[in-house]
Each structure stands twice: as structure tokens, then as C-alpha cells.
Design a protein around this motif. Structure first.
Motif, PDB file in Angstrom:
ATOM      1  N   ARG A  53      73.188  22.756 -19.751  1.00 50.07           N
ATOM      2  CA  ARG A  53      73.973  22.687 -18.515  1.00 50.07           C
ATOM      3  C   ARG A  53      73.056  22.451 -17.307  1.00 50.07           C
ATOM      4  O   ARG A  53      73.427  21.724 -16.374  1.00 50.07           O
ATOM      5  N   ILE A  95      75.687  20.370 -26.416  1.00 47.37           N
ATOM      6  CA  ILE A  95      76.093  21.477 -25.564  1.00 47.37           C
ATOM      7  C   ILE A  95      76.848  22.532 -26.384  1.00 47.37           C
ATOM      8  O   ILE A  95      77.462  22.232 -27.410  1.00 47.37           O
ATOM      9  N   THR A 118      82.415  20.190 -25.488  1.00 45.99           N
ATOM     10  CA  THR A 118      82.743  21.586 -25.191  1.00 45.99           C
ATOM     11  C   THR A 118      84.166  21.917 -25.639  1.00 45.99           C
ATOM     12  O   THR A 118      84.407  22.948 -26.281  1.00 45.99           O
ATOM     13  N   ASP A 161      73.158  19.267 -14.622  1.00 47.76           N
ATOM     14  CA  ASP A 161      73.204  19.482 -13.170  1.00 47.76           C
ATOM     15  C   ASP A 161      72.097  18.714 -12.457  1.00 47.76           C
ATOM     16  O   ASP A 161      72.280  18.277 -11.310  1.00 47.76           O
ATOM     17  N   GLU A 220      73.802  15.980 -24.013  1.00 52.38           N
ATOM     18  CA  GLU A 220      75.215  16.282 -23.784  1.00 52.38           C
ATOM     19  C   GLU A 220      75.982  16.520 -25.093  1.00 52.38           C
ATOM     20  O   GLU A 220      76.921  17.307 -25.131  1.00 52.38           O
ATOM     21  N   ASN A 264      78.484  13.751 -18.406  1.00 47.69           N
ATOM     22  CA  ASN A 264      79.264  14.956 -18.144  1.00 47.69           C
ATOM     23  C   ASN A 264      80.625  14.901 -18.826  1.00 47.69           C
ATOM     24  O   ASN A 264      81.142  15.936 -19.263  1.00 47.69           O
TER      25      ASN A 264
END
Length: 338
Positions: free
Chosen positions: A99, A113, A218, A103, A110, A211
């Protein structure tokens, strides 16, 4: 300072009982220079996410708590999309690290995650998910070799394989202290897995960013994997088996819907979760132990289970899959305290 008879129940994601005879939180590299580190401790502990704690752990348990994220170099500081090399302490939480990179606009992890554990544990297992592996972005691994001292290993020296590495095959030789990783600011997305494509479509994303991929992964993981804080588990309990093409052709002739992922011209990877599900064991339970009802690959502690109960149930799962498909499952988790 070493402590005696320390409970490990809150330091493993299965939430299993267990006690370390002696326990040391490693927070400074200078601690490694003492006499206790001439030989390996009984247990090197990170996030406790890939272990099955069977009982009392004799000897010394070292809990790696080394932190820090440092930018080492940039291929072109004037170009925000240029590659960056960063050094990450072995005790940094992996998900928090991913994460943080997002940012910062540093991309490449990615797809990985929400994997539990620490950065130092990532090379040991060569963690991977949805077409990505950590080994693809490792520049160097900093280690303490017991009886030798500090060393820096190249990726070739780490001997990475599918969910495998030299560290896994040579337990007791190395303690990982930091990892150097390569990230970039440009998009090199891996969205080939159908689950990612379906989730991006559900989110109405046609031109995804890193993202967006992270959000999709996620959502997928949260829909399939329980939060270990509420339902003890270690994520994927078994590896996805890799079988010869002849075995796959035999299975496909009988089960034409069997999912598969070609490795090369001679080998095919099969999803262990599908095999367990088709063996009728998705959501199966024996007392406080079972498989998760949303993902058969995950073994869970419903509360009050012991490590030996989980091990016994996992052997039952292996036997049922072998009997039905002729495929042998291999554990991802390490047995501790045998």
C-alpha cells in the motif's frame, strides 16, 4: 533481551497455542553479532502467516522486527516513471508495504496486495498471486548466514522457483534482514487472470491503473479468504500442483471443466482449491478444523483447534484428492514444533 516461556498464540495467523522456550525480538542488526547467532535458532518468526505451530518450540525463537523503507536509487530522478530500487526491512508488514508503494506511485506489486506476512518472508516462499511473483522484482536479499556473518545474495544465488527458494530448501542457514526491490512508475499491469478481468468489469473499469488492479485483487481476496484475526488461517494451505502434460490430458478426458495453467510444453499447473472442492471437501469440518466454505484451499481454525488437529485434517484432504484424481498435494505451510 531474551525472554523465557513466551506465548506464540498471537504471533501466528492460525491463532494456535504454543510457547517459545526462549524468545528474542530482533530490532537491530547489532543483535546478530552475539554468540547465540553462531548457529541457527529453532524458529525464525516473521508474521507467522506460513507456519503450522504444533506445540512447544524448544530452544530460541527469533522474531524478526527489522523495519525501514529506503529509496536507494532511481534510474532517472527527473522521470517519475523510471525504475526505483528500494531497500525494505525484513520485519515490515508486506501488505502495508504494498500500500505504501502504491501511495508513492511505485508499481509492480499491485497483484500481491493483501498477502499476509512480512517482507522478509516473501523471498522464502517466493510469494505470488494472479500471475506475479516477488522474485521477478528482487534485486538482492540481505542475510545473516549463521556461522559466517552478513552476506548479500543475488537473485540467482537465491535459486527461486514456484513457491520455492534456496531459503526454503536450506532451513537454518540464513536469516533474511532486508530485501532490495525494483519498482517503476509506469504501468506494466498483469490482468490476464479471469478473476481480475471479471472484477474490473464489475467495477466498470476499462483502462485500469495499478490502483484499480490492487482494488480488484483486494476485493477478490476478501471475497475468498477470511480475516485471520477473526477466523484463524494461513491463506493457501497447499501449493497448486504442477503435473506432467500426460496426467493433465488423462484428467481432462474425465473432467472436461478442469481449470489449468500451462507452465511449459511438458507441465501444467492445476488449482488445488478446485481439486479439493471437487473431492467434496469445500466447507468440510471436523470439530474445530475445516476448509473455508468460500475457498477450499484455505484451512481454518474455527476456534480452539490445535496444530496437530489441523495437520491430521489436512492429511485427510490430501488422501481424498489423491484417491479421486491421482494428484498429490503439497503443503505450503511449514510445520513447527514437531
Amino acid at each position: 533481551m531474551t525472554q523465557k516461556n513466551v506465548s506464540l498464540s498471537r504471533l501466528n495467523t492460525f491463532n494456535l497455542p504454543g510457547t517459545a522456550e526462549r524468545y528474542l525480538a530482533l530490532t537491530d542488526l547489532r543483535q546478530l553479532e552475539g554468540k547465540p547467532f553462531l548457529k541457527a535458532p529453532e524458529l525464525i518468526l516473521g508474521g507467522g502467516s506460513n507456519i503450522l505451530l504444533l506445540d512447544h518450540v524448544p530452544g530460541l525463537t527469533v522474531h524478526v522486527c527489522l523495519g525501514g523503507i529506503k529509496l536507494l536509487s532511481e534510474a532517472n530522478p527527473a522521470d517519475p516513471k523510471a525504475d526505483k530500487i528500494i531497500r525494505v526491512g525484513a520485519g515490515v508488514d508486506w501488505n502495508q508495504f504494498v500500500r505504501y508503494t502504491l501511495d508513492q506511485g511505485w508499481y509492480g506489486f499491485e497483484n500481491l496486495i493483501l498477502i499476509p506476512g512480512t517482507v522478509g518472508a516473501a523471498p522464502v516462499q517466493n510469494i505470488g498471486a494472479y500471475g506475479a511473483e516477488v522474485a521477478e522484482r528482487i534485486e538482492a536479499v540481505h542475510v545473516w548466514e549463521f556461522g559466517v556473518g552478513a552476506r548479500i545474495l543475488s537473485p540467482d544465488e537465491c535459486e527461486f522457483g514456484y513457491r520455492d527458494s534456496r531459503f526454503k530448501r536450506e532451513p537454518g542457514r540464513f536469516l533474511i534482514t532486508a530485501v532490495d526491490l525494483r519498482l517503476n512508475g509506469r504501468h506494466e499491469l498483469k490482468t490476464g487472470y479471469g478473476a481480475i478481468q471479471s472484477e474490473l468489469a464489475r467495477l466498470n473499469v476499462e483502462d485500469p491503473t495499478p490502483n484499480d488492479v490492487a482494488l480488484a485483487v483486494t476485493n477478490i481476496r476478501r471475497s475468498k479468504l477470511p480475516d485471520w484475526k477473526f477466523l484463524g488461517n494461513s491463506g493457501s494451505f497447499f501449493k497448486n500442483p504442477v503435473v506432467p502434460i500426460s496426467d493433465f490430458q488423462r484428467l481432462r478426458a474425465e473432467y472436461d471443466q478442469i481449470p489449468s495453467y500451462p507452465i511449459d510444453e511438458t507441465q501444467v499447473k492445476l488449482p488445488a482449491g478446485w481439486l479439493i472442492d471437487q473431492a467434496g471437501l469445500k466447507g468440510a469440518r471436523s470439530g474445530p478444523v475445516g476448509t473455508y466454505d468460500k475457498q477450499a484451499l484455505v484451512m481454518v481454525n474455527h476456534g480452539g483447534a490445535t496444530g496437530r488437529e489441523i495437520l491430521t485434517f489436512s492429511e485427510h484432504v490430501k488422501a481424498e484428492v489423491l484417491a479421486k484424481f491421482g494428484v498429490t498435494l503439497e503443503r505450503e505451510v511449514r510445520l513447527i514444533g514437531e
